[in-house]
Design an enzyme around this catalytic site. Structure first.
Site, PDB file in Angstrom:
ATOM      1  N   SER A   3       0.713  -1.255  -0.099  1.00 20.76           N
ATOM      2  CA  SER A   3      -0.078  -0.138   0.212  1.00 20.76           C
ATOM      3  C   SER A   3       0.888   1.300  -0.042  1.00 20.76           C
ATOM      4  CB  SER A   3      -0.992   0.057   1.176  1.00 20.76           C
ATOM      5  OG  SER A   3      -1.981   1.000   1.169  1.00 20.76           O
ATOM      6  N   ASP A  20      -9.991  -4.034  -5.311  1.00 22.87           N
ATOM      7  CA  ASP A  20      -9.396  -2.829  -4.513  1.00 22.87           C
ATOM      8  C   ASP A  20     -10.038  -1.711  -4.643  1.00 22.87           C
ATOM      9  OD1 ASP A  20      -7.779  -1.186  -3.338  1.00 22.87           O
ATOM     10  OD2 ASP A  20      -6.018  -2.090  -4.001  1.00 22.87           O
ATOM     11  N   HIS A  78      -7.988  -4.531  -1.116  1.00 21.29           N
ATOM     12  CA  HIS A  78      -6.804  -4.019  -0.892  1.00 21.29           C
ATOM     13  C   HIS A  78      -6.014  -4.788   0.306  1.00 21.29           C
ATOM     14  CE1 HIS A  78      -4.218  -0.222  -1.178  1.00 21.29           C
ATOM     15  NE2 HIS A  78      -3.987  -0.086   0.132  1.00 21.29           N
TER      16      HIS A  78
END
Ligand code: MLT
Length: 209
Positions: free
Chosen positions: A108, A158, A189
């Site tokens: 991320s 996501d 995600h």
């Protein structure tokens, strides 16, 4: 042990039992810290040395690697500054711990700073596993990533990274010469087992003996 080497980079370092295994630079997501990805690093490449800094920026108390203006909207001047700081930290850590150029494993926000570092300071990294990464800079200078292996693992569901954005990142890295493998897993995600199953063997194939 938690150390402080370069200013602003509290980090953990675990020596690797296998000197032939690539050192991993572990870069956590928003709200994580230097302990977060150590188990992931150990699982992905059991013999590797692990270098795991804490993101030096705080957003409502949550560590990150660069500032953002909103979710998915980045302060690009800060991205550039923080990528330079991270590259300098890696260079110092390599001398201090006697390491080869590491392979970044970022999740991320950590994947986004890894992508920015690849594009802005290609010498800092031997390659990267980018988990749920997005384009970190609207315009990056031409980088020489010829032959550098990059695994981009995206999630089909996501809510933070649109499919088009991840494809654009893959295309930009390919244009710079990187050998990009882009896989979209049936995930959101968060990380899934499919990410682990893809990343471990990819590391062994690309950086094993
Ligand atoms: C970022 O800010 O880097 C991305 O939006 C991912 C996140 O940290 O949520």
């Amino acid at each position: 042990m938690t150390n402080s080497l370069a200013p602003d980079f509290v980090h953990r370092f675990e020596p690797g039992p296998d000197p032939a295994a690539p050192p991993l630079l572990l870069l956590h997501g928003t709200g994580g810290d230097e302990a977060d990805l150590l188990p992931l690093g150990r699982a992905l490449s059991p013999g590797s040395a692990l270098l795991s800094p804490r993101g030096p920026v705080l957003e409502n108390g949550m560590p990150r690697f660069f500032r953002r203006l909103a979710e998915g909207v980045f302060d690009e001047a800060d991205v550039r500054r923080r990528a330079a700081d991270l590259a300098a930290f890696v260079a110092q850590a390599r001398v201090a711990y006697g390491l080869a150029a590491p392979v970044a494993v970022g999740f991320s926000n950590g994947a986004n700073i890894a992508a920015a570092t690849l594009l802005l300071h290609p010498e800092a990294l031997a390659g990267a596993v980018l988990l749920r990464a997005m384009v970190p800079l609207a315009e990056a200078p031409p980088a020489d990533l010829v032959g550098r292996p990059v695994l981009l693992l995206s999630g089909a569901f996501d809510p933070i990274v649109p499919a088009e954005n991840a494809e654009r990142l893959a295309a930009g890295l390919e244009r710079a010469g990187a050998r990009v493998t882009h896989t979209v897993n049936p995930a959101g995600h968060g990380l899934s087992q499919a990410d682990l199953s893809a990343a471990g063997p990819w590391l062994a194939r690309n950086f094993g003996r």
